[in-house]
Design an enzyme around this catalytic site. Structure first.
Site, PDB file in Angstrom:
ATOM      1  N   ASP A  77      27.304   7.863  12.361  1.00  0.00           N
ATOM      2  CA  ASP A  77      27.972   6.965  11.396  1.00  0.00           C
ATOM      3  C   ASP A  77      27.132   6.727  10.152  1.00  0.00           C
ATOM      4  O   ASP A  77      27.658   6.354   9.108  1.00  0.00           O
ATOM      5  CB  ASP A  77      28.241   5.609  12.055  1.00  0.00           C
ATOM      6  CG  ASP A  77      29.607   5.574  12.751  1.00  0.00           C
ATOM      7  OD1 ASP A  77      29.790   4.769  13.663  1.00  0.00           O
ATOM      8  OD2 ASP A  77      30.465   6.395  12.353  1.00  0.00           O
ATOM      9  N   HIS A  95       7.151   0.294  10.711  1.00  0.00           N
ATOM     10  CA  HIS A  95       6.487   0.978  11.824  1.00  0.00           C
ATOM     11  C   HIS A  95       7.258   0.691  13.111  1.00  0.00           C
ATOM     12  O   HIS A  95       6.683   0.480  14.165  1.00  0.00           O
ATOM     13  CB  HIS A  95       5.042   0.508  11.961  1.00  0.00           C
ATOM     14  CG  HIS A  95       4.184   0.899  10.800  1.00  0.00           C
ATOM     15  ND1 HIS A  95       2.848   0.601  10.741  1.00  0.00           N
ATOM     16  CD2 HIS A  95       4.457   1.538   9.656  1.00  0.00           C
ATOM     17  CE1 HIS A  95       2.330   1.052   9.597  1.00  0.00           C
ATOM     18  NE2 HIS A  95       3.311   1.630   8.926  1.00  0.00           N
ATOM     19  N   TYR A 107      31.716  20.552   1.064  1.00  0.00           N
ATOM     20  CA  TYR A 107      32.698  20.981   0.066  1.00  0.00           C
ATOM     21  C   TYR A 107      32.893  19.849  -0.932  1.00  0.00           C
ATOM     22  O   TYR A 107      32.805  18.687  -0.581  1.00  0.00           O
ATOM     23  CB  TYR A 107      34.040  21.292   0.743  1.00  0.00           C
ATOM     24  CG  TYR A 107      33.888  22.095   2.021  1.00  0.00           C
ATOM     25  CD1 TYR A 107      33.333  23.363   1.990  1.00  0.00           C
ATOM     26  CD2 TYR A 107      34.258  21.553   3.236  1.00  0.00           C
ATOM     27  CE1 TYR A 107      33.174  24.089   3.164  1.00  0.00           C
ATOM     28  CE2 TYR A 107      34.104  22.279   4.411  1.00  0.00           C
ATOM     29  CZ  TYR A 107      33.562  23.548   4.371  1.00  0.00           C
ATOM     30  OH  TYR A 107      33.396  24.265   5.519  1.00  0.00           O
ATOM     31  N   HIS A 112      10.373   0.738   4.399  1.00  0.00           N
ATOM     32  CA  HIS A 112       9.412   1.414   5.283  1.00  0.00           C
ATOM     33  C   HIS A 112       9.004   0.432   6.376  1.00  0.00           C
ATOM     34  O   HIS A 112       8.710  -0.730   6.108  1.00  0.00           O
ATOM     35  CB  HIS A 112       8.168   1.856   4.517  1.00  0.00           C
ATOM     36  CG  HIS A 112       7.051   2.284   5.418  1.00  0.00           C
ATOM     37  ND1 HIS A 112       7.179   3.317   6.325  1.00  0.00           N
ATOM     38  CD2 HIS A 112       5.773   1.822   5.556  1.00  0.00           C
ATOM     39  CE1 HIS A 112       6.043   3.465   6.987  1.00  0.00           C
ATOM     40  NE2 HIS A 112       5.174   2.577   6.547  1.00  0.00           N
ATOM     41  N   SER A 147       0.836  -1.218   0.000  1.00  0.00           N
ATOM     42  CA  SER A 147       0.000   0.000   0.000  1.00  0.00           C
ATOM     43  C   SER A 147       0.865   1.261   0.000  1.00  0.00           C
ATOM     44  O   SER A 147       0.371   2.347  -0.275  1.00  0.00           O
ATOM     45  CB  SER A 147      -0.905  -0.006   1.238  1.00  0.00           C
ATOM     46  OG  SER A 147      -0.121  -0.174   2.413  1.00  0.00           O
ATOM     47  N   HIS A 162       2.998   8.512  10.982  1.00  0.00           N
ATOM     48  CA  HIS A 162       3.063   7.255  10.216  1.00  0.00           C
ATOM     49  C   HIS A 162       4.315   6.481  10.595  1.00  0.00           C
ATOM     50  O   HIS A 162       4.239   5.495  11.316  1.00  0.00           O
ATOM     51  CB  HIS A 162       3.017   7.562   8.720  1.00  0.00           C
ATOM     52  CG  HIS A 162       2.903   6.322   7.868  1.00  0.00           C
ATOM     53  ND1 HIS A 162       2.733   6.355   6.523  1.00  0.00           N
ATOM     54  CD2 HIS A 162       2.939   5.011   8.201  1.00  0.00           C
ATOM     55  CE1 HIS A 162       2.663   5.123   6.045  1.00  0.00           C
ATOM     56  NE2 HIS A 162       2.792   4.285   7.048  1.00  0.00           N
TER      57      HIS A 162
HETATM   58  O1  5SP Z   1       0.644   2.186   7.437  1.00  0.00           O
HETATM   59  C1  5SP Z   1       0.282   1.395   6.570  1.00  0.00           C
HETATM   60  C2  5SP Z   1      -1.152   1.087   6.354  1.00  0.00           C
HETATM   61  O2  5SP Z   1      -1.940   1.995   7.096  1.00  0.00           O
HETATM   62  C3  5SP Z   1       1.255   0.701   5.699  1.00  0.00           C
HETATM   63  O3  5SP Z   1       2.590   1.177   5.954  1.00  0.00           O
HETATM   64  C4  5SP Z   1       1.165  -0.808   5.878  1.00  0.00           C
HETATM   65  O4  5SP Z   1       1.510  -1.191   7.193  1.00  0.00           O
HETATM   66  C5  5SP Z   1       2.121  -1.474   4.912  1.00  0.00           C
HETATM   67  O5  5SP Z   1       1.611  -2.736   4.641  1.00  0.00           O
HETATM   68  P1  5SP Z   1       1.781  -3.423   3.193  1.00  0.00           P
HETATM   69  O6  5SP Z   1       0.712  -2.871   2.275  1.00  0.00           O
HETATM   70  O7  5SP Z   1       3.179  -3.110   2.696  1.00  0.00           O
HETATM   71  O8  5SP Z   1       1.622  -4.893   3.498  1.00  0.00           O
END
Ligand code: 5SP
Length: 242
Positions: free
Chosen positions: A119, A96, A228, A94, A74, A170
């Protein structure tokens, strides 16, 4: 199509539960073939233990699925936006992960308070602002990518120097030259967030690492100064201090 990249992205996704970076399916890794203009991402909502390399979904840089029987993650619109705007990255993660998400919930940057952080990240890891109602209505995931890129542009940050960001309310996105490296950066980010949280609880003193330490670590990692170019007199001067 892209069988080797599917294997590489599959293996990177398998690291997420092993590194304790995810609960259930709350995480995704992708990897891109820049020559073909295609990237591979895990399928949405599939338990890691049930996943196979052949389940990986192939997506073009418009975010359209070009191969795969399952829905892509998603977060695919965010990965798509980042690949289109951060041209040097080869993989995105990504998660959580709770310590990083705690800073995202509080809308706080993760401060660079240790060499563990320095690092990998040249400075604080920014927290991009929460999306407005209009942005959410336009498309949450697409605008998550735009909010990240806009924040890096606003701060004049090099995505290679700071290969991660927090999205308010998020969580973290990290990236790197490969999917595997993006997962590594995700883990360093989570550990750095936990260290920073405790450090901030234990003292009211200023605990950022000194700038010269950030410069030194960046120079050691990239072989050039962050501010630089290689041919700049200051970089030779800086190198003299290495
Ligand atoms: O925060 C969200 C959904 O609300 C996404 O970050 C899902 O947790 C990711 O799940 P996949 O679709 O990758 O299985």
């Amino acid at each position: 199509m892209l069988e080797d990249l599917k294997q590489e992205v599959y293996e990177a996704n398998m690291q997420l539960p092993k590194l304790d970076l995810v609960t259930f399916t709350w995480g995704n890794v992708s990897g891109i073939d820049r020559e073909k203009g295609l990237f591979v991402i895990k399928p949405s909502g599939v338990a890691y233990e049930d996943m196979q390399p052949s389940d990986m979904v192939v997506v073009n840089l418009k975010g359209e699925v070009v191969e795969g029987d399952m829905n892509p993650s998603s977060d695919t619109p965010t990965h798509t936006y980042l690949y289109n705007h951060f041209k040097t990255i080869g993989g995105i993660t990504h998660t959580h992960s709770p310590w990083a998400v705690s800073f995202a919930a509080a809308k706080l940057d993760i401060p660079a308070v240790s060499t563990t952080h320095a690092d990998t990240f040249f400075g604080d890891v920014p927290c991009a602002p929460a999306l407005t109602d209009e942005q959410i209505k336009e498309g949450y995931e697409l605008n998550t990518g735009k909010v990240i890129v806009d924040e890096f542009d606003k701060r004049h940050l090099d995505p290679d120097a700071v290969p991660a960001v927090l999205v308010s309310q998020h969580g973290p996105f990290s990236w790197g030259p490969t999917p595997d490296k993006s997962v590594y950066n995700a883990k360093v980010l989570e550990v750095s967030a936990e260290i920073a949280y405790h450090g901030l609880q234990m003292t009211r003193d200023e605990i950022h690492v000194p700038q010269y330490l950030l410069d030194k670590h960046y120079y050691r990692k990239h072989g050039k100064n962050a501010y630089y170019g290689q041919d700049n007199a200051k970089s030779k001067d800086h190198a003299a201090h290495e």
